[in-house]
Design an enzyme around this catalytic site. Structure first.
Site, PDB file in Angstrom:
ATOM      1  N   ALA A 140       0.798  -1.455   0.185  1.00 25.95           N
ATOM      2  CA  ALA A 140       0.042  -0.050  -0.055  1.00 25.95           C
ATOM      3  C   ALA A 140       0.852   1.346  -0.056  1.00 25.95           C
ATOM      4  O   ALA A 140       0.566   2.283  -0.658  1.00 25.95           O
ATOM      5  CB  ALA A 140      -0.948  -0.110   1.008  1.00 25.95           C
ATOM      6  N   GLU A 141       2.024   1.045   0.773  1.00 18.28           N
ATOM      7  CA  GLU A 141       2.796   2.370   0.897  1.00 18.28           C
ATOM      8  C   GLU A 141       3.688   2.745  -0.447  1.00 18.28           C
ATOM      9  O   GLU A 141       3.801   3.912  -0.740  1.00 18.28           O
ATOM     10  CB  GLU A 141       3.645   2.459   2.090  1.00 18.28           C
ATOM     11  CG  GLU A 141       3.122   2.421   3.188  1.00 18.28           C
ATOM     12  CD  GLU A 141       2.724   3.582   3.933  1.00 18.28           C
ATOM     13  OE1 GLU A 141       2.750   4.631   3.162  1.00 18.28           O
ATOM     14  OE2 GLU A 141       1.799   3.717   4.571  1.00 18.28           O
ATOM     15  N   SER A 142       4.230   1.733  -1.046  1.00 25.31           N
ATOM     16  CA  SER A 142       5.274   1.978  -2.086  1.00 25.31           C
ATOM     17  C   SER A 142       5.169   1.016  -3.207  1.00 25.31           C
ATOM     18  O   SER A 142       5.824   1.210  -4.180  1.00 25.31           O
ATOM     19  CB  SER A 142       6.658   1.939  -1.491  1.00 25.31           C
ATOM     20  OG  SER A 142       6.935   0.408  -1.095  1.00 25.31           O
ATOM     21  N   TYR A 233      -7.049   3.840   3.415  1.00 21.98           N
ATOM     22  CA  TYR A 233      -5.758   3.241   3.663  1.00 21.98           C
ATOM     23  C   TYR A 233      -5.880   1.999   4.622  1.00 21.98           C
ATOM     24  O   TYR A 233      -5.387   0.837   4.267  1.00 21.98           O
ATOM     25  CB  TYR A 233      -4.847   4.071   4.418  1.00 21.98           C
ATOM     26  CG  TYR A 233      -3.518   3.493   4.859  1.00 21.98           C
ATOM     27  CD1 TYR A 233      -2.523   3.396   4.096  1.00 21.98           C
ATOM     28  CD2 TYR A 233      -3.358   3.005   6.169  1.00 21.98           C
ATOM     29  CE1 TYR A 233      -1.294   2.798   4.340  1.00 21.98           C
ATOM     30  CE2 TYR A 233      -2.058   2.534   6.706  1.00 21.98           C
ATOM     31  CZ  TYR A 233      -1.088   2.504   5.605  1.00 21.98           C
ATOM     32  OH  TYR A 233       0.113   2.019   5.913  1.00 21.98           O
TER      33      TYR A 233
END
Length: 249
Positions: A140-142, A233
Site C-alpha cells: 500500500a505504501e510504495s 488506507y
C-alpha cells in the site's frame, strides 16, 4: 438504492444541501469532493431518508471538517460494515495463529524482491509482527519500490517520514533492510499501543496517534472519524494482508 431511485423529496433536499455546501466550501474542488461523497452516501445507504434528515438538521453553522466526518461515517458504514475489522479476526486470518504462520517467500526470482522478503521475515520475527501484514503495508505504501518518495517527504518501502526515521534509528530510508527494520519496529510499537489491534495501529501509522486522539478515535468502529485518506488506507492494507496470508498457506 440506485441513483435513479432517489425520491423527488430526496432530490429537493439534495439541492438544498448542495447550496449550503457551496456557500461554505466555495465552488471548487472541496465542494465537488464533499457533494459527490454526500450523493454516494445517500444513494447507497439503506436508511438514506434518516441520513439526509440528520445532515439537513446539522448543516447550519457546521464546519467542513465535521461535515466530512458525517458523510464519512455513512460512507464507511456502507463500504465496510460487512468486513470484520476486529483485532481478533485480523490476528487470526484463516484460523492461523501468529506463531504458526510460515515465513513468506517471493513468487519471483527477482533479486530485489528476494531481499525485501528476507528483510520482512527477519524483522517480523524479531518484533513479533505477521510478515504478511508487513507485506500489506509495503504494498500500500510504495508498491515495493525502495526509492519511492511521497509528495510530503515519506521515504522508501514503508514510507517513513524523516523525523520518524530518525526516531527509529534509520540511517538510510532508501536502503531495503534499514527501512524495513525501522518500519516493522514502528508498526509493532503501534500494535502494542493499541492492544493488538492491527486496524488501530494502521490508523496511527497513516495519520498519527495525535490525530486519532484529537478526533476521538477509541476503537475500530471510529474509523469514519479519520481523514478520508486513512479511511481508504486501513481496508486497503487489510485487503492486501488477507491476500498475502492466503498465498502463504
Amino acid at each position: 438504492m440506485e441513483l435513479n431511485k432517489i425520491s423527488n423529496d430526496m432530490m429537493v433536499k439534495m439541492g438544498l444541501m448542495s447550496k449550503v455546501l457551496k456557500s461554505a466550501a466555495g465552488d471548487g474542488m472541496q465542494f465537488d469532493v464533499l457533494y459527490q461523497s454526500l450523493l454516494k452516501a445517500v444513494s447507497q445507504n439503506e436508511d438514506s431518508q434518516k441520513l439526509s434528515d440528520n445532515i439537513m438538521s446539522s448543516i447550519p453553522g457546521q464546519n467542513l471538517q465535521a461535515m466530512d466526518m458525517l458523510i464519512g461515517q455513512a460512507d464507511y458504514k456502507n463500504q465496510y460494515a460487512s468486513e470484520n475489522l476486529s483485532a481478533s479476526a485480523s490476528n487470526n486470518i484463516k484460523g492461523q495463529e501468529l506463531s504458526n504462520i510460515k515465513e513468506v517467500n517471493p513468487v519471483t526470482e527477482d533479486a530485489k524482491m528476494k531481499q525485501i522478503y528476507a528483510s520482512v521475515n527477519k524483522y517480523s520475527k524479531q518484533y513479533g509482527v505477521d510478515p504478511n501484514f508487513v507485506l500489506g503495508i509495503i504494498k500500500a505504501e510504495s508498491n515495493f519500490n525502495p526509492k519511492d518518495t511521497s509528495p510530503v517527504g515519506a521515504m522508501g518501502l514503508m514510507q517513513l517520514m524523516p523525523e520518524t526515521a530518525s526516531y527509529l534509528g534509520v540511517k538510510n530510508p532508501y536502503d531495503i533492510d534499514d527501512n524495513i527494520k525501522g518500519g516493522v519496529k514502528y508498526i509493532s510499537q503501534k500494535i502494542k499501543q493499541y492492544n493488538g489491534s492491527k486496524e488501530m495501529a494502521l490508523m496511527a501509522y497513516n495519520a498519527g496517534s495525535g490525530t486519532m486522539q484529537r478526533r476521538g478515535v477509541s476503537s475500530t468502529n471510529d474509523l469514519y472519524k479519520m481523514p478520508s485518506e486513512t479511511r481508504n488506507y486501513v481496508p486497503k492494507v487489510m485487503g492486501y494482508y488477507r491476500d498475502f496470508a492466503t498465498k502463504s498457506i
